[in-house]
Design a protein around this motif. Structure first.
Motif, PDB file in Angstrom:
ATOM      1  N   TYR A   1     -11.035   3.442   9.197  1.00  0.00           N
ATOM      2  CA  TYR A   1     -10.923   4.175   7.933  1.00  0.00           C
ATOM      3  C   TYR A   1     -11.519   3.400   6.755  1.00  0.00           C
ATOM      4  O   TYR A   1     -12.153   3.978   5.888  1.00  0.00           O
TER       5      TYR A   1
ATOM      6  N   GLU B   1      -1.824  -3.206   6.616  1.00  0.00           N
ATOM      7  CA  GLU B   1      -0.768  -3.121   7.639  1.00  0.00           C
ATOM      8  C   GLU B   1      -0.043  -1.782   7.542  1.00  0.00           C
ATOM      9  O   GLU B   1       0.358  -1.217   8.561  1.00  0.00           O
ATOM     10  N   ALA B   2       0.116  -1.284   6.311  1.00  0.00           N
ATOM     11  CA  ALA B   2       0.781   0.007   6.139  1.00  0.00           C
ATOM     12  C   ALA B   2       0.006   1.102   6.858  1.00  0.00           C
ATOM     13  O   ALA B   2       0.594   2.003   7.454  1.00  0.00           O
ATOM     14  N   MET B   3      -1.327   1.027   6.816  1.00  0.00           N
ATOM     15  CA  MET B   3      -2.125   2.013   7.558  1.00  0.00           C
ATOM     16  C   MET B   3      -1.881   1.886   9.046  1.00  0.00           C
ATOM     17  O   MET B   3      -1.701   2.879   9.742  1.00  0.00           O
ATOM     18  N   GLU B   4      -1.865   0.642   9.522  1.00  0.00           N
ATOM     19  CA  GLU B   4      -1.650   0.441  10.955  1.00  0.00           C
ATOM     20  C   GLU B   4      -0.337   1.054  11.419  1.00  0.00           C
ATOM     21  O   GLU B   4      -0.307   1.715  12.454  1.00  0.00           O
TER      22      GLU B   4
ATOM     23  N   THR C   1      -1.685  -7.137  -0.225  1.00  0.00           N
ATOM     24  CA  THR C   1      -0.521  -6.340  -0.606  1.00  0.00           C
ATOM     25  C   THR C   1      -0.017  -5.497   0.574  1.00  0.00           C
ATOM     26  O   THR C   1       0.729  -4.543   0.383  1.00  0.00           O
ATOM     27  N   GLU C   2      -0.441  -5.835   1.775  1.00  0.00           N
ATOM     28  CA  GLU C   2       0.021  -5.197   3.015  1.00  0.00           C
ATOM     29  C   GLU C   2      -0.374  -3.734   3.155  1.00  0.00           C
ATOM     30  O   GLU C   2       0.161  -3.020   3.994  1.00  0.00           O
ATOM     31  N   GLN C   3      -1.336  -3.267   2.335  1.00  0.00           N
ATOM     32  CA  GLN C   3      -1.746  -1.861   2.467  1.00  0.00           C
ATOM     33  C   GLN C   3      -2.467  -1.613   3.782  1.00  0.00           C
ATOM     34  O   GLN C   3      -2.390  -0.518   4.349  1.00  0.00           O
TER      35      GLN C   3
ATOM     36  N   SER D   1      -7.561  -7.184  -1.744  1.00  0.00           N
ATOM     37  CA  SER D   1      -6.269  -6.913  -2.379  1.00  0.00           C
ATOM     38  C   SER D   1      -5.453  -5.951  -1.529  1.00  0.00           C
ATOM     39  O   SER D   1      -4.224  -6.034  -1.487  1.00  0.00           O
TER      40      SER D   1
END
Ligand code: ATP
Ligand code: MG
Lengths: 265, 259
Positions: free
Chosen positions: A145, A133-136, A129-131, A125
């Motif tokens: 991580y 990619e958000a970390m990247e 939800t692109e989370q 999930s």
């Protein structure tokens, strides 16, 4: 992130080929793990959090299952031993069965279901939800991580659970033996461990670590490669459990074979 | 509003983003087919395009979440697709990315969402400094009171704002907004548009704003670019672009104001 290896032409059949590519991709994921695990930064806090999650969540189920497995196995084995008047061997038989085979295997299967599906769904999930990619884009390596920490945590927590499961199963077995043969606690455990050698314990721990690592790798691999939509998340969880259980049985078979070769060498 | 926007200092000599001949396809699907775009320092460029035209793909290439097949993408003087490891991370920290789906970490509270990029990248910061940075970013989006809530407890518009706040916390030089107003009511849309303007002034950012909403493009963009069939059909000031007889542009304009 890791590209996915895909076949253009089917070698055996669609189903088998997809399975094999899946295993191959998971293997590449594992290689990536070894490349990253020794490189800083280390997220110790997250590893501890995950250990806690994995351990605590599975504890009640493992306790219950371990105890029942101990009781049931003892009950089932008694009649065959009775035929030879050898019920006094029950403790050592159970010791061998539980420490060498049942403890690690039962724990791994339960964790494949409970821990593996949870991890697969959680990471899946986050992926859809692109989370991840958000970390990247925040310059945080999501592989390190999220995946490395979870795989390390699983490889620590599941073997510990496996120890615990073996102990509880022996306790279950003891309760049964004690009721019927009035064997004392000390005698039971003395006999139970008498025939277990260092190699057995070593193999058992090693096996448990291999199973745990497998669950971690597959769950993270499936989660990181989840496809869009809620369907993707469900599939990630489901496929984790199926593939992990399959791999666990194969590994069990291989490790038992190899340890037998070592024993008679 | 128009007057205010003229006050933005746009430096025509300094390109913060420069894209030349960019191509990207997914297997058989050709998404971008020769994109050229310059964004100058201090400028807001609105990128308009239909759903599925490749707008998100374009800005994901700018932050190297996707690799281009062909073409040159220069961001802050660096060729993005050639960067690796530390160098790429350093560049990414100078870019704020507000995701279309917000991409808030749903296991973390609003505070933790904002703290996370800071604590991971600036180990030297003390508790106090982090607290101040978080409050400042939340203040910029007007949601200081939501600091302890979980993303699931917020409304769609509030989540958008928190997504923007999280992108702002690293004090980026470039902001990339992926559909900041999609799915929001007109009033909230206007608030977000104003927020984008304020961010540009306060943080002195240059931005790309992706949208399929003409009102948003007009309100926020110093220039607009229309993406059709994998290429920019037209790039320029809003009035210049839409004062045009081209059928595709007319269609786009009419569609937006009828619906
Ligand atoms: N990772 C990917 N793999 C395969 N195809 C992709 C991928 N990302 C995007 N696409 C495809 O590229 C095309 C453009 O997608 P994109 O998300 O950029 O559209 P968009 O312009 O942002 O649309 P929307 O306004 O709906 O967000 C779509 O057809 C999409 O299916
Ligand atoms: Mg999009």
């Amino acid at each position: 992130m890791l590209g996915k290896f895909a076949v253009k032409k089917y070698l055996f059949s669609k189903g088998i080929d997809e399975y094999l590519t899946d295993v191959y991709n998971a293997y590449r994921f594992a290689l990536q793990f070894f490349k990253e695990v020794f490189k800083p930064p280390f997220h110790f806090r997250e590893v501890i959090n995950q250990c806690y999650e994995i351990g605590l969540k599975s504890l009640p189920l493992i306790t219950l299952t371990g105890f029942i497995v101990g009781v049931v196995f003892t009950k089932q084995s008694r009649p065959s031993l009775e035929d030879f008047g050898a019920t006094s061997w029950l403790p050592s038989l159970m010791g061998i069965a539980i420490v060498k085979a049942l403890g690690p295997l039962v724990t791994a299967l339960i964790c494949a279901g409970k821990v593996g599906s949870g991890m697969g769904a959680e990471l899946g999930s986050m992926k859809v939800t692109e989370q991840i990619e958000a970390m990247e884009v925040s310059a945080i390596n999501p592989f390190k991580y999220l995946a490395v920490t979870r795989i390390v945590a699983a490889s620590i927590a599941i073997p510990l659970l496996s120890f615990y499961c073996s102990f509880i199963a022996l306790l279950g077995s003891f309760v049964n033996v004690h009721n019927l043969e009035a064997t004392s606690f000390v005698t039971f455990f003395h006999n139970g461990f008498a025939t277990i050698k260092f190699l057995d314990v070593f193999t058992s721990v090693f096996k448990s670590i291999v199973f745990a690592f497998t669950i971690g790798i597959i769950a993270c691999y499936k989660g990181f490669n989840a496809t869009r939509g809620t369907r993707g998340v469900g599939n990630a969880a489901n496929e984790t459990v199926v593939l992990a259980m399959f791999m666990i049985f194969i590994e069990e078979l291989v490790i038992v074979q190899v340890s037998n070769w070592i024993r008679y060498f | 509003m128009e007057e205010q926007k003229e006050k933005n200092i746009i430096n025509q000599d300094e390109k913060v983003i420069s894209i030349k001949g960019l191509y990207k396809s997914f297997e058989e699907l050709e998404v971008l087919k020769g994109i050229d775009l310059d964004v100058f320092k201090g400028e807001n460029v609105a990128v308009l395009g239909k759903s599925g035209s490749g707008k998100s793909v374009l800005i994901k290439i700018i932050v190297a979440l996707l690799k281009p097949d062909k073409g040159e993408v220069m961001v802050l003087g660096k060729q993005v697709n050639k960067l690796l490891g530390k160098e790429l991370d350093d560049l990414r920290l100078r870019i704020g990315f507000a995701f279309q789906s917000n991409a808030l970490y749903d296991s973390m509270s609003v505070r933790q969402n904002l703290e996370f990029p800071l604590t991971m990248n600036k180990k030297s910061l003390g508790k106090k400094e982090i607290q101040i940075a978080v409050e400042e970013a939340l203040d910029a989006v007007g949601l200081k009171d939501k600091i302890n809530e979980m993303p699931a407890e917020l409304s769609g518009g509030q989540r958008k704002r928190i997504g923007i706040a999280r992108a702002l916390i690293m004090k980026p030089e470039i902001m990339l907004y992926d559909e900041p107003t999609a799915g929001l009511d007109p009033v909230t849309c206007r608030e977000i548009n104003e927020l984008i303007d304020e961010v540009q002034k306060k943080y002195k950012t240059s931005s790309i704003i992706i949208t399929h909403d003409l009102t948003c493009a007009k309100a926020t963009g110093n220039r607009v670019a229309i993406l059709v069939d994998g290429k920019f059909l037209k790039v320029g000031k809003f009035n210049e672009v839409f004062d045009n007889d081209d059928k595709q542009i007319k269609d786009f304009y009419n569609y937006n104001f009828i619906h």
